[in-house]
Scaffold this motif. Structure first.
Motif, mmCIF file in Angstrom:
data_model
loop_
_atom_site.group_PDB
_atom_site.id
_atom_site.type_symbol
_atom_site.label_atom_id
_atom_site.label_comp_id
_atom_site.label_asym_id
_atom_site.label_seq_id
_atom_site.Cartn_x
_atom_site.Cartn_y
_atom_site.Cartn_z
ATOM 1 N N TYR A 17 -52.860 -6.280 46.029
ATOM 2 C CA TYR A 17 -52.355 -6.791 44.928
ATOM 3 C C TYR A 17 -51.615 -6.516 43.499
ATOM 4 O O TYR A 17 -50.113 -6.194 43.219
ATOM 5 N N VAL A 21 -47.221 -5.710 43.582
ATOM 6 C CA VAL A 21 -46.313 -6.114 42.409
ATOM 7 C C VAL A 21 -45.774 -4.354 42.366
ATOM 8 O O VAL A 21 -44.682 -4.998 41.515
ATOM 9 N N LEU A 43 -42.484 -7.272 35.196
ATOM 10 C CA LEU A 43 -43.440 -6.859 36.281
ATOM 11 C C LEU A 43 -43.956 -5.571 36.347
ATOM 12 O O LEU A 43 -45.484 -5.544 37.031
ATOM 13 N N LEU A 46 -47.635 -7.030 34.980
ATOM 14 C CA LEU A 46 -48.778 -6.891 35.433
ATOM 15 C C LEU A 46 -49.367 -6.393 36.851
ATOM 16 O O LEU A 46 -50.839 -6.664 35.910
ATOM 17 N N VAL A 49 -51.823 -4.822 34.103
ATOM 18 C CA VAL A 49 -52.980 -5.836 32.890
ATOM 19 C C VAL A 49 -54.284 -6.333 33.950
ATOM 20 O O VAL A 49 -55.211 -5.985 33.974
ATOM 21 N N ALA A 50 -53.458 -5.667 35.461
ATOM 22 C CA ALA A 50 -54.118 -6.510 36.579
ATOM 23 C C ALA A 50 -55.743 -5.067 36.359
ATOM 24 O O ALA A 50 -56.797 -4.942 36.628
#
Length: 149
Positions: A17, A21, A43, A46, A49-50
């Motif tokens: 993922y 992204v 984006l 994201l 953070v992930a």
């Protein structure tokens, strides 16, 4: 072992993922369109953070497992077993009866990671995952700091 396989599968899926992204973010950033560049910039946050969340959870799991092995090697793992209901939840009365001993141990030895880890195990056995994780995080921090009885 099943929990470890599940964690690895989830980590791989999250990494996939993050990669997808990040790829979309790059495509939007180089599109030259103001809206696309703005969306691409958003984006980028994201995956960061992930990746941070993935690292934090994996580090927690590895550290908790290491402490469990140390405690097991010392023969200090609690051996009480709780009856469980048909739903799989532990008997609350039995769980509540176990807590005073572990809480007292933490109060008497607040700098001992072993006491905190056992308290975390007691919370986990009772189904209180939030307090279990807090207690285990405290145990990890104390063990890293070198606190011993």
């Amino acid at each position: 072992m099943n929990a470890r396989v599940g964690a690895v599968v989830m980590a791989v899926l999250l990494a996939l993922y993050i990669g997808l992204v990040a790829q979309r973010a790059w495509l939007l950033l180089v599109s030259g369109e103001p809206v696309g560049v703005a969306m691409g910039a958003a984006l980028v946050v994201l995956p960061v953070v992930a990746a941070w969340a993935l690292w934090r959870e994996l580090a927690f799991g590895i550290s908790a497992q290491r402490l469990a092995k140390l405690l097991e090697a010392e023969g200090a793992i609690p051996d009480e077993e709780l009856d469980v209901r048909q739903s799989g939840r532990p008997d609350r009365a039995q769980a509540d009866a176990l807590f005073p001993a572990y809480r007292t141990d933490v109060e008497e030895h607040p700098d001992d990671w072993r006491a905190w880890f056992r308290l975390g195990m007691a919370y986990d056995g009772a189904g209180d995952r939030t307090r279990a994780r807090q207690a285990v995080r405290t145990a990890i921090a104390l063990e890293k700091a070198g606190s011993v009885r």
